[in-house]
Design a protein around this motif. Structure first.
Motif, short mmCIF file in Angstrom:
data_model
loop_
_atom_site.label_atom_id
_atom_site.label_comp_id
_atom_site.label_asym_id
_atom_site.label_seq_id
_atom_site.Cartn_x
_atom_site.Cartn_y
_atom_site.Cartn_z
N ILE A 257 0.82 -1.39 0.01
CA ILE A 257 -0.03 0.09 -0.03
C ILE A 257 0.97 1.31 -0.03
O ILE A 257 0.39 2.29 -0.51
N ALA A 258 1.92 1.07 0.80
CA ALA A 258 2.82 2.35 0.73
C ALA A 258 3.43 2.51 -0.77
O ALA A 258 3.65 3.76 -0.98
N ALA A 259 3.59 1.40 -1.25
CA ALA A 259 4.29 1.71 -2.61
C ALA A 259 3.20 2.13 -3.66
O ALA A 259 3.55 2.98 -4.62
N VAL A 260 2.05 1.70 -3.47
CA VAL A 260 0.96 2.27 -4.47
C VAL A 260 0.90 3.66 -3.75
O VAL A 260 0.67 4.62 -4.96
N ARG A 261 0.91 4.27 -2.87
CA ARG A 261 0.97 5.60 -2.46
C ARG A 261 1.86 6.35 -3.07
O ARG A 261 1.57 7.56 -3.82
N LYS A 262 3.16 5.81 -3.06
CA LYS A 262 4.19 6.70 -3.70
C LYS A 262 4.13 6.92 -5.06
O LYS A 262 4.25 7.79 -5.66
N LEU A 263 3.96 5.88 -5.88
CA LEU A 263 3.83 5.69 -7.26
C LEU A 263 2.68 6.65 -7.85
O LEU A 263 2.79 7.36 -8.51
N THR A 264 1.56 6.55 -6.98
CA THR A 264 0.36 7.35 -7.21
C THR A 264 0.83 8.95 -7.40
O THR A 264 0.39 9.79 -8.21
N ALA A 265 1.41 9.31 -6.26
CA ALA A 265 1.84 10.60 -6.14
C ALA A 265 2.80 10.91 -7.19
O ALA A 265 2.55 12.18 -7.76
N ASP A 266 3.60 10.29 -7.72
CA ASP A 266 4.32 10.53 -8.84
C ASP A 266 3.72 10.93 -10.05
O ASP A 266 3.87 11.72 -10.85
N LEU A 267 2.59 9.87 -10.28
CA LEU A 267 1.75 9.99 -11.45
C LEU A 267 0.93 11.04 -11.26
O LEU A 267 0.77 11.92 -12.45
N ALA A 268 0.41 11.23 -10.00
CA ALA A 268 -0.27 12.71 -10.03
C ALA A 268 0.35 13.85 -10.43
O ALA A 268 0.13 14.96 -10.90
N ALA A 269 1.74 13.88 -10.14
CA ALA A 269 2.63 15.08 -10.32
C ALA A 269 2.74 14.97 -11.86
O ALA A 269 2.94 16.20 -12.45
N GLY A 270 2.83 13.96 -12.47
CA GLY A 270 3.15 13.99 -13.85
C GLY A 270 2.05 14.36 -14.77
O GLY A 270 2.18 15.17 -15.75
N VAL A 271 0.62 14.20 -14.20
CA VAL A 271 -0.28 14.65 -15.08
C VAL A 271 -0.44 16.16 -14.86
O VAL A 271 -1.02 16.73 -15.88
N ARG A 272 -0.19 16.62 -13.78
CA ARG A 272 0.01 18.13 -13.52
C ARG A 272 1.01 18.72 -14.37
O ARG A 272 1.04 19.97 -14.78
N ALA A 273 2.19 17.91 -14.44
CA ALA A 273 3.44 18.79 -15.14
C ALA A 273 3.27 18.75 -16.62
O ALA A 273 3.74 19.46 -17.35
N GLY A 274 2.67 17.49 -17.12
CA GLY A 274 2.69 17.34 -18.55
C GLY A 274 1.62 18.13 -19.34
O GLY A 274 1.58 17.97 -20.70
N SER A 275 0.61 18.81 -18.90
CA SER A 275 -0.71 19.14 -19.56
C SER A 275 -0.33 20.58 -19.85
O SER A 275 0.46 21.34 -19.08
#
Length: 275
Positions: A257-275
């Motif tokens: 679950i900790a790994a899911v949380r960490k990866l999701t945070a990275d992905l969420a930052a990505g969709v904000r940076a890439g748009s």
């Protein structure tokens, strides 16, 4: 919870558009590593930045799922997960406020009963379904039931889809269009091919529905790339892999679950940076 509320998925895409970013859709299967473990992982995913949840209904013949998702789904089935467990998971995740779509093959819906499945999904607070193996030509009974219960129906298109096929699919879809970035089964890739951007542009030529790209995204950098040309980024295998790796290594549920949380945070930052 009563009847589903039409437009929740569309509202998320509209809000993200106002923020100048893409939507992050995260997939995990119900029942893995256990029913309660999946609920905890899904909640962590939402807390870390997933906008829309794609919840997998475990099925014995998952034709588009790659080996990582198949491993998790097989374990969930061996653990005895049922459609009732999936609906309980929907209810728990929908309570977070994130629209929750059930990704399911057609057979489980048919076995449960089309009208009953729509009614039960809406009662659990679900927002709709993603049905990868339901041809639009045979979707009438589901579309009618889904419409009666305020559920969105998301369909897939692929780079091989003809323009006529795109028009047919988008003519019946609601919520968004799921654009598969490549031919084949799910799984992380070194890069998300140029075919994905071309497909998004073709879909936009025939519909005003948002277009979300799935199959292949593994990290925030790739999410940023896809967010540069799509309305949404769908991530499944990489997130499921966090749980599978933790189970394989013996690290346990909390580590997964900790790994899911960490990866999701990275992905969420990505969709904000890439748009």
């Amino acid at each position: 919870m009563g009847q589903g509320t039409p437009g929740r998925v569309a509202d998320v895409f509209a809000a993200a558009r106002k923020e100048g970013r893409a939507v992050l859709v995260g997939y995990l299967p119900a029942g893995y590593p256990s029913v309660d473990g999946a609920i905890d992982a899904l909640r962590a995913m939402v807390e870390a930045g997933v906008d829309i949840v794609e919840l997998g209904l475990p099925y014995s013949d998952p034709t588009i799922d790659g080996p990582v998702i198949q491993e998790a789904v097989d374990a969930a089935l061996r653990g005895g997960v049922t459609t009732a467990d999936v609906l309980r998971t929907v209810e728990a995740v929908a309570a977070t406020g994130a629209p929750t779509l059930v990704m399911t093959y057609w057979n489980p819906i048919e076995r449960h009963g089309v009208e009953r499945f729509a009614a039960d999904l809406a009662a659990a607070g679900g927002a709709g379904t993603i049905t990868p193996d339901l041809p639009p030509e045979e979707a009438g009974p589901w579309l009618e039931a889904a419409g009666r219960h305020g559920l969105d129906s998301v369909f897939l298109v692929a780079p091989s889809s003809s323009d006529a096929r795109l028009r047919r699919v988008t003519g019946i879809a609601s919520g968004f269009v799921y654009a598969a970035s490549l031919m084949g089964v799910t799984g992380v890739r070194e890069s998300v091919g140029a075919a994905a951007e071309g497909l998004v542009n073709r879909v936009r030529g025939v519909t005003d529905l948002p277009v979300a790209v799935g199959l292949g995204v593994r990290d925030g950098a790739q999410a940023a790339t896809v967010a540069g040309f799509a309305d949404g980024v769908i991530v499944g295998t990489a997130l499921v892999g966090c749980l599978v790796d933790a189970e394989r290594s013996g690290a346990g549920r909390e580590a997964g679950i900790a790994a899911v949380r960490k990866l999701t945070a990275d992905l969420a930052a990505g969709v904000r940076a890439g748009s």
